[in-house]
Design a protein around this motif. Structure first.
Motif, mmCIF file in Angstrom:
data_model
loop_
_atom_site.group_PDB
_atom_site.id
_atom_site.type_symbol
_atom_site.label_atom_id
_atom_site.label_comp_id
_atom_site.label_asym_id
_atom_site.label_seq_id
_atom_site.Cartn_x
_atom_site.Cartn_y
_atom_site.Cartn_z
ATOM 1 N N ARG A 36 32.892 -26.164 -4.445
ATOM 2 C CA ARG A 36 32.278 -24.826 -4.481
ATOM 3 C C ARG A 36 33.096 -23.901 -5.390
ATOM 4 N NH1 ARG A 36 31.353 -21.358 1.032
ATOM 5 N NH2 ARG A 36 33.483 -22.031 1.458
ATOM 6 N N TRP A 125 30.004 -21.318 4.999
ATOM 7 C CA TRP A 125 29.102 -21.965 4.043
ATOM 8 C C TRP A 125 27.785 -21.205 4.021
ATOM 9 C CZ3 TRP A 125 30.688 -25.413 0.684
ATOM 10 C CH2 TRP A 125 29.749 -26.154 -0.043
ATOM 11 N N ASP A 129 25.410 -22.219 -1.442
ATOM 12 C CA ASP A 129 26.569 -23.051 -1.757
ATOM 13 C C ASP A 129 26.173 -24.511 -1.962
ATOM 14 O OD1 ASP A 129 28.381 -20.923 -1.688
ATOM 15 O OD2 ASP A 129 28.719 -21.163 0.465
#
Length: 202
Positions: A36, A125, A129
């Motif tokens: 990420r 999250w 993402d």
């Protein structure tokens, strides 16, 4: 199972993605988080401006050089754009996956993987993402073939297509440029090399 491998079965698709998110969050969150940050061009924010491994192709490079290369590609912006265009079903599945990852993080009760002693804070999250992760993973996978593609182009430029077709009979010839004149120059050195390894694209 007896080897510690999870098998997931569900009658509800949303539940399936939630469990998959939980499993990946519990087992691989640091890896998800690293990709990420890589895709967003935010490694320096996360881990600091450390030097990269001292490999020939990376000699003298730092995390900031990676960020400077990746951030203009706009993967984060593209993930936001793609999230706004998802079908309702796809958005539900990705939201369920994010819920599963975040449930795994909550279950850790602050005892995160030891790698988090060295990097930035854990961030929940989000749906987007997963789209950022997919785009970044695809980019990483394309780098593996980059040297092969540069060599293929160099051979075509050096000896022409008649000889190259004999060397690369299985190449996707229908997709290559039709005019590629031979040049009397040595093949170029590939600008990047990705070491061979196992796949993390699960």
């Amino acid at each position: 199972d007896a080897r510690g491998l999870p098998h997931v079965y569900a009658s509800c698709e949303r539940d399936l993605y939630a469990v998959l998110g939980w499993l990946q969050g519990a087992d691989r969150f640091f890896f998800l988080d690293a990709i990420r940050h890589l895709g967003a061009g935010r490694l320096c924010e996360w881990i600091g401006d450390l030097p990269l491994p001292d490999l020939d192709v990376l000699k003298g490079q730092r995390m900031s050089d990676v960020d400077r290369f990746l951030r203009p590609l706009g993967f984060e912006r593209e993930a936001d754009r793609d999230a706004a265009r998802l079908t309702e079903r796809a958005a539900e599945c990705l939201a369920a996956f994010a819920s599963g990852v975040n449930a795994a993080l909550a279950a850790m009760e602050g005892a995160y993987p030891s790698e988090y002693l060295l990097v930035g804070a854990v961030r929940p999250w989000e749906l987007r993402d997963s789209l950022l992760l997919a785009r970044t993973s695809a980019f990483i996978v394309t780098l593996i073939n980059l040297e092969n593609e540069l060599t293929f182009d160099a051979v075509r430029a050096r000896v022409g297509d008649d000889v190259a077709r004999r060397i690369y009979p299985d190449a996707p010839w229908e997709d290559v440029p039709t005019s590629y004149p031979a040049r009397g120059v040595p093949p170029p050195e590939a600008p990047i090399r990705v070491p061979a390894g196992g796949s993390n694209n699960w």
